[in-house]
Write a protein that holds these residues in place. Structure first.
Motif, PDB file in Angstrom:
ATOM      1  N   ALA A 220      10.966  21.473  43.551  1.00 43.78           N
ATOM      2  CA  ALA A 220      11.703  22.398  44.412  1.00 43.78           C
ATOM      3  C   ALA A 220      12.938  22.945  43.715  1.00 43.78           C
ATOM      4  O   ALA A 220      13.554  23.905  44.195  1.00 43.78           O
ATOM      5  CB  ALA A 220      12.104  21.709  45.713  1.00 43.78           C
ATOM      6  N   VAL A 221      13.299  22.338  42.586  1.00 36.28           N
ATOM      7  CA  VAL A 221      14.427  22.836  41.796  1.00 36.28           C
ATOM      8  C   VAL A 221      13.935  23.966  40.899  1.00 36.28           C
ATOM      9  O   VAL A 221      12.821  23.912  40.367  1.00 36.28           O
ATOM     10  CB  VAL A 221      15.033  21.697  40.956  1.00 36.28           C
ATOM     11  CG1 VAL A 221      16.111  22.243  40.011  1.00 36.28           C
ATOM     12  CG2 VAL A 221      15.623  20.629  41.862  1.00 36.28           C
ATOM     13  N   GLY A 222      14.746  24.983  40.722  1.00 35.62           N
ATOM     14  CA  GLY A 222      14.349  26.141  39.930  1.00 35.62           C
ATOM     15  C   GLY A 222      13.973  25.782  38.505  1.00 35.62           C
ATOM     16  O   GLY A 222      14.480  24.817  37.922  1.00 35.62           O
ATOM     17  N   GLY A 223      13.054  26.576  37.943  1.00 36.67           N
ATOM     18  CA  GLY A 223      12.615  26.357  36.577  1.00 36.67           C
ATOM     19  C   GLY A 223      13.636  26.841  35.551  1.00 36.67           C
ATOM     20  O   GLY A 223      14.718  27.335  35.898  1.00 36.67           O
ATOM     21  N   LYS A 224      13.274  26.746  34.289  1.00 41.22           N
ATOM     22  CA  LYS A 224      14.202  27.047  33.202  1.00 41.22           C
ATOM     23  C   LYS A 224      14.153  28.497  32.736  1.00 41.22           C
ATOM     24  O   LYS A 224      15.011  28.937  31.962  1.00 41.22           O
ATOM     25  CB  LYS A 224      13.910  26.127  32.018  1.00 41.22           C
ATOM     26  CG  LYS A 224      14.099  24.643  32.339  1.00 41.22           C
ATOM     27  CD  LYS A 224      13.761  23.774  31.136  1.00 41.22           C
ATOM     28  CE  LYS A 224      13.950  22.299  31.460  1.00 41.22           C
ATOM     29  NZ  LYS A 224      13.614  21.426  30.298  1.00 41.22           N
ATOM     30  N   GLU A 225      13.145  29.239  33.179  1.00 43.67           N
ATOM     31  CA  GLU A 225      12.984  30.606  32.694  1.00 43.67           C
ATOM     32  C   GLU A 225      13.954  31.575  33.378  1.00 43.67           C
ATOM     33  O   GLU A 225      14.233  31.450  34.576  1.00 43.67           O
ATOM     34  CB  GLU A 225      11.550  31.083  32.924  1.00 43.67           C
ATOM     35  CG  GLU A 225      10.486  30.244  32.241  1.00 43.67           C
ATOM     36  CD  GLU A 225      10.545  30.358  30.727  1.00 43.67           C
ATOM     37  OE1 GLU A 225      10.946  31.437  30.233  1.00 43.67           O
ATOM     38  OE2 GLU A 225      10.211  29.381  30.039  1.00 43.67           O
ATOM     39  N   SER A 226      14.471  32.518  32.603  1.00 44.68           N
ATOM     40  CA  SER A 226      15.292  33.587  33.176  1.00 44.68           C
ATOM     41  C   SER A 226      14.376  34.611  33.836  1.00 44.68           C
ATOM     42  O   SER A 226      13.362  35.017  33.257  1.00 44.68           O
ATOM     43  CB  SER A 226      16.125  34.263  32.075  1.00 44.68           C
ATOM     44  OG  SER A 226      17.029  33.346  31.502  1.00 44.68           O
ATOM     45  N   VAL A 227      14.726  35.029  35.029  1.00 42.56           N
ATOM     46  CA  VAL A 227      13.860  35.904  35.820  1.00 42.56           C
ATOM     47  C   VAL A 227      14.371  37.340  35.793  1.00 42.56           C
ATOM     48  O   VAL A 227      15.549  37.601  36.044  1.00 42.56           O
ATOM     49  CB  VAL A 227      13.770  35.403  37.286  1.00 42.56           C
ATOM     50  CG1 VAL A 227      12.910  36.349  38.118  1.00 42.56           C
ATOM     51  CG2 VAL A 227      13.217  33.987  37.333  1.00 42.56           C
ATOM     52  N   TYR A 228      13.468  38.269  35.500  1.00 41.42           N
ATOM     53  CA  TYR A 228      13.765  39.706  35.561  1.00 41.42           C
ATOM     54  C   TYR A 228      13.186  40.249  36.873  1.00 41.42           C
ATOM     55  O   TYR A 228      12.150  39.798  37.347  1.00 41.42           O
ATOM     56  CB  TYR A 228      13.144  40.443  34.379  1.00 41.42           C
ATOM     57  CG  TYR A 228      13.598  39.930  33.031  1.00 41.42           C
ATOM     58  CD1 TYR A 228      14.781  40.377  32.457  1.00 41.42           C
ATOM     59  CD2 TYR A 228      12.832  38.999  32.341  1.00 41.42           C
ATOM     60  CE1 TYR A 228      15.194  39.923  31.215  1.00 41.42           C
ATOM     61  CE2 TYR A 228      13.233  38.521  31.091  1.00 41.42           C
ATOM     62  CZ  TYR A 228      14.412  38.980  30.545  1.00 41.42           C
ATOM     63  OH  TYR A 228      14.825  38.514  29.327  1.00 41.42           O
ATOM     64  N   GLU A 229      13.857  41.262  37.411  1.00 40.24           N
ATOM     65  CA  GLU A 229      13.402  41.861  38.664  1.00 40.24           C
ATOM     66  C   GLU A 229      13.368  43.378  38.537  1.00 40.24           C
ATOM     67  O   GLU A 229      14.230  43.981  37.891  1.00 40.24           O
ATOM     68  CB  GLU A 229      14.316  41.453  39.829  1.00 40.24           C
ATOM     69  CG  GLU A 229      14.380  39.952  40.058  1.00 40.24           C
ATOM     70  CD  GLU A 229      15.259  39.577  41.238  1.00 40.24           C
ATOM     71  OE1 GLU A 229      15.618  40.490  42.013  1.00 40.24           O
ATOM     72  OE2 GLU A 229      15.580  38.391  41.394  1.00 40.24           O
ATOM     73  N   ARG A 230      12.374  43.964  39.182  1.00 44.74           N
ATOM     74  CA  ARG A 230      12.229  45.421  39.140  1.00 44.74           C
ATOM     75  C   ARG A 230      11.425  45.873  40.354  1.00 44.74           C
ATOM     76  O   ARG A 230      10.487  45.203  40.775  1.00 44.74           O
ATOM     77  CB  ARG A 230      11.514  45.824  37.857  1.00 44.74           C
ATOM     78  CG  ARG A 230      11.135  47.297  37.752  1.00 44.74           C
ATOM     79  CD  ARG A 230      10.342  47.547  36.490  1.00 44.74           C
ATOM     80  NE  ARG A 230       9.761  48.876  36.428  1.00 44.74           N
ATOM     81  CZ  ARG A 230       8.910  49.277  35.494  1.00 44.74           C
ATOM     82  NH1 ARG A 230       8.540  48.440  34.531  1.00 44.74           N
ATOM     83  NH2 ARG A 230       8.423  50.508  35.517  1.00 44.74           N
ATOM     84  N   THR A 231      11.799  47.004  40.935  1.00 41.45           N
ATOM     85  CA  THR A 231      11.057  47.590  42.049  1.00 41.45           C
ATOM     86  C   THR A 231      10.271  48.798  41.550  1.00 41.45           C
ATOM     87  O   THR A 231      10.833  49.667  40.869  1.00 41.45           O
ATOM     88  CB  THR A 231      11.994  48.023  43.184  1.00 41.45           C
ATOM     89  OG1 THR A 231      12.710  46.885  43.668  1.00 41.45           O
ATOM     90  CG2 THR A 231      11.206  48.637  44.336  1.00 41.45           C
ATOM     91  N   VAL A 232       8.987  48.836  41.882  1.00 39.01           N
ATOM     92  CA  VAL A 232       8.157  49.979  41.505  1.00 39.01           C
ATOM     93  C   VAL A 232       7.622  50.641  42.774  1.00 39.01           C
ATOM     94  O   VAL A 232       7.417  49.993  43.805  1.00 39.01           O
ATOM     95  CB  VAL A 232       6.983  49.554  40.598  1.00 39.01           C
ATOM     96  CG1 VAL A 232       7.502  48.985  39.290  1.00 39.01           C
ATOM     97  CG2 VAL A 232       6.072  48.554  41.293  1.00 39.01           C
ATOM     98  N   ARG A 233       7.440  51.934  42.701  1.00 36.77           N
ATOM     99  CA  ARG A 233       6.904  52.720  43.822  1.00 36.77           C
ATOM    100  C   ARG A 233       5.516  53.209  43.431  1.00 36.77           C
ATOM    101  O   ARG A 233       5.353  53.931  42.435  1.00 36.77           O
ATOM    102  CB  ARG A 233       7.821  53.898  44.136  1.00 36.77           C
ATOM    103  CG  ARG A 233       7.374  54.771  45.312  1.00 36.77           C
ATOM    104  CD  ARG A 233       8.290  55.973  45.449  1.00 36.77           C
ATOM    105  NE  ARG A 233       9.643  55.567  45.739  1.00 36.77           N
ATOM    106  CZ  ARG A 233      10.146  55.442  46.966  1.00 36.77           C
ATOM    107  NH1 ARG A 233       9.382  55.704  48.017  1.00 36.77           N
ATOM    108  NH2 ARG A 233      11.398  55.067  47.142  1.00 36.77           N
ATOM    109  N   LEU A 234       4.518  52.809  44.222  1.00 37.61           N
ATOM    110  CA  LEU A 234       3.136  53.179  43.934  1.00 37.61           C
ATOM    111  C   LEU A 234       2.609  54.091  45.039  1.00 37.61           C
ATOM    112  O   LEU A 234       2.849  53.838  46.217  1.00 37.61           O
ATOM    113  CB  LEU A 234       2.267  51.921  43.827  1.00 37.61           C
ATOM    114  CG  LEU A 234       2.735  50.873  42.806  1.00 37.61           C
ATOM    115  CD1 LEU A 234       1.840  49.634  42.876  1.00 37.61           C
ATOM    116  CD2 LEU A 234       2.738  51.452  41.397  1.00 37.61           C
TER     117      LEU A 234
END
Length: 620
Positions: A220-234
């Protein structure tokens, strides 16, 4: 006699005269308005679930209006179905179904009568309901309620609403109908059945091993990877739908692609905390917003009597098609030259959905709609004894194609939180789901009650499966705290367990969802312990008992059999469960409208939506 006073002022109905005397409304009751009329039915039915004062007179206040009827007339109606002259103005309310409710009786072993009542008054659920009843019965006391309950329950021919009315130790009773309406919104039969089932689920799904759960790490604890976020419009030109998708990914991506599908009147931010958590372990997550059933599609709209006005029938098809369309688009992006190249594994997909999104996940996983069974269920559209989702699903009856195929073979796992299922898949439609499936049920969910929308459907599933039971969990307990105004949720008449109280459930969902999805990776064995009953129990609190299993306990089947019995001495059937709950569900509870502040965000407005729908309900 019974006096009805109507809560809402109506200029077309009779009013107080200038002299201050009340004017008889018998000849004009039909003009008072649909909401007020329905309130009368609700309060009569509610008398069974929440016994009200009565021996000779029952006064129901709904504003400055009132009307009187003899209790004896009601008893005659219950016995013969005939309406006295005084009851004829209420013919639209006193239906054969109401007659049946008035005649329904609960047989209680005489030796257990006092225990039955004491269990009712002492249980946490009973105390909660009685606190609310005190608002509806401003002149009542617990002692009077208890006396009437015990006396009525000892009747040789069983406990009924009429026997209770005759047993109350007062001649006149005052009922605040608006407060009574607030109570009965939580007293629909499917919800109460689920509440009654909660102690049994807590007991029978518990692990028998007393060894504390231990692990070298916490999923339940967050992983070690850095997370990228992006919104796309389809843009789906064929269906004229613009679909927004929030993407979450990391530099080192592996495993299946995860799709999130929100519930009705929500948006793609509903499970943001879960999306970021899973992405931090190297999974790519795509949170889809469904344009025909998101929050924006409802904002500013007026609600009328038809389900199509709030949810087009086509949405039951379009939602799964939204996901399939998004997968097609992401597959093309995966072959491109941008930052998402080779990070979108559309050939292996896990779908996670909440509420209507849970339906979406199950349909994509192979669940087959059974519109014939659904139409049969929805023929009688009376509001009595229906939960909101029981009404909600009936929008799908307008679909013209009875052989709808929504399965997407790319979906290899499904996770459904508080899914709307009911009769959508009939009695066998979910047996077609062969992929591993995890279902979450909350026993205090008034929107999609546990029994009909999760437990019975779970038993149908044809593949490997897991059931998480949150004893005390509600419909919105899984939501991202940053995406729900907690004060707003608690202002509704149907209380939601959110915020800090629900954090153990969200913690469990982070850990279990990760472990479930990891079964598709080489780390499957490492995460298996988090798919055992001991893990959720280790996160349980006094407020929220958490359980998990791969099958319904055999005793649940026996309990369901007890539920179907009529006029039996059932107080001894399940001695380890609160007897008043088991018995109480045989009484004709009914749902009703409620008055709440208009919600400003997302699924917190579900209660308002169903309120407005019931307010404008038209049997014709």
């Amino acid at each position: 006699m019974i006096k009805f006073q109507l809560n809402r002022y109506n200029s077309r109905a009779s009013r107080y005269s200038n002299s201050g005397k009340r004017v008889d409304l018998t000849s004009r009751i039909g003009k008072i308005g649909r909401e007020a009329l329905f309130a009368i039915v609700v309060v009569i039915s509610c008398a069974i679930a929440a016994p009200v004062k009565a021996a000779e007179r029952l006064t129901i206040r709904l504003g400055p209006f009132q009307q009187s009827v003899e209790i004896g007339d009601l008893e005659k109606f219950a016995e013969t179905g005939k309406l006295s002259p005084a009851l004829k103005p209420y013919r639209s309310l006193l239906t054969p179904e109401i007659q049946q409710l008035l005649n329904r009786r609960l047989q209680i072993d005489p030796s257990l009568t006092e225990k039955f009542v004491n269990d009712l008054l002492r249980s946490s659920d009973g105390v909660r309901v009685l606190d609310q009843i005190s608002l509806a019965l401003p002149n009542s006391s617990v002692e009077e309620l208890k006396a009437a309950l015990i006396l009525a329950a000892r009747q040789a021919n069983g406990f009924s609403v009429l026997s209770f009315l005759r047993s109350y130790p007062e001649e006149d009773v005052v009922v605040d109908a608006s407060a009574a309406i607030a109570i009965v919104v939580q007293l629909n039969t499917p919800y109460l059945e689920s509440i009654a089932l909660a102690p049994l689920l807590e007991q029978e799904m518990a692990t028998t091993d007393d060894t504390p759960f231990q692990s070298s790490f916490d999923p339940a604890v967050g992983g070690k990877e850095s997370v990228y976020e992006r919104t796309v419009r389809l843009r789906d030109g064929e269906r004229q739908r613009t679909i927004l998708v929030d993407l979450y990914w990391t530099d080192r991506t592996s495993g299946p692609l995860i799709i999130l599908s929100h519930g009705f009147a929500s948006d793609r931010k509903f499970l943001t905390y879960l999306a970021r958590h899973l992405a931090s372990y190297g999974f790519t997550v795509a949170s889809v917003e469904h344009p025909g059933s998101n929050f924006s599609s409802l904002s500013g709209g007026s609600l009328a009597s038809n389900f199509e006005n709030i949810l087009p029938p086509s949405e039951f098809i379009d939602r799964p098609l939204d996901v399939s369309f998004v997968l097609n688009e992401l597959a093309q992006m995966n072959e491109g030259y941008g930052s998402l190249r080779d990070k979108l594994n559309t050939k292996q997909v896990t779908v996670i959905g909440h509420s209507l999104g849970g339906y979406t996940a199950l349909a994509l996983a192979g669940g087959k709609l059974d519109l014939a069974d659904l139409r049969e269920f929805c023929k009688n559209r009376s509001p009595l004894r229906r939960a909101p989702a029981d009404w909600f699903q009936c929008a799908a009856t307008k679909l013209s194609d009875d052989n709808i195929q929504l399965e997407d073979k790319r979906v290899v796992q499904a996770i459904a939180f508080n899914p709307v299922t009911g009769r959508l898949f009939g009695k066998e439609g979910l047996a077609q789901v062969r992929v591993p499936t995890l279902i979450l049920t909350g026993t205090a969910d008034t929107i999609t009650p546990s029994l009909d929308h999760q437990l019975r459907p779970f038993a149908q599933l044809g593949g490997s499966k897991y059931l998480i039971a949150a004893i005390g969990g509600t419909h919105l307990s899984v939501t991202d705290p940053g995406n729900l105004n907690d004060a707003l949720a608690q202002s509704t008449l149907v209380k939601e367990l959110t915020g800090k109280d629900a954090e153990p459930l969200r913690e469990l969902l982070r850990g279990v969802s990760l472990a479930f999805i990891k079964q598709l990776t080489p780390e499957a064995k490492l995460y298996e312990p988090f798919l055992t009953p001991a893990y959720p129990e280790s996160l349980s609190t006094s407020t929220l008992k958490l359980r998990m299993n791969t099958q319904l306990p055999p005793s649940i089947g026996s309990w369901l059999e007890v539920m179907t019995m009529q006029n039996r001495q059932i107080a001894l059937r399940l001695p380890k469960v609160n007897q008043w709950l088991i018995g109480g569900i045989r009484l004709p509870f009914s749902p009703s409208t409620q008055v709440v502040t208009k919600a400003e965000c997302c699924t917190a407005q579900l209660n308002q939506i169903f309120t407005d729908l019931l307010n404008h309900y038209n049997e014709g």
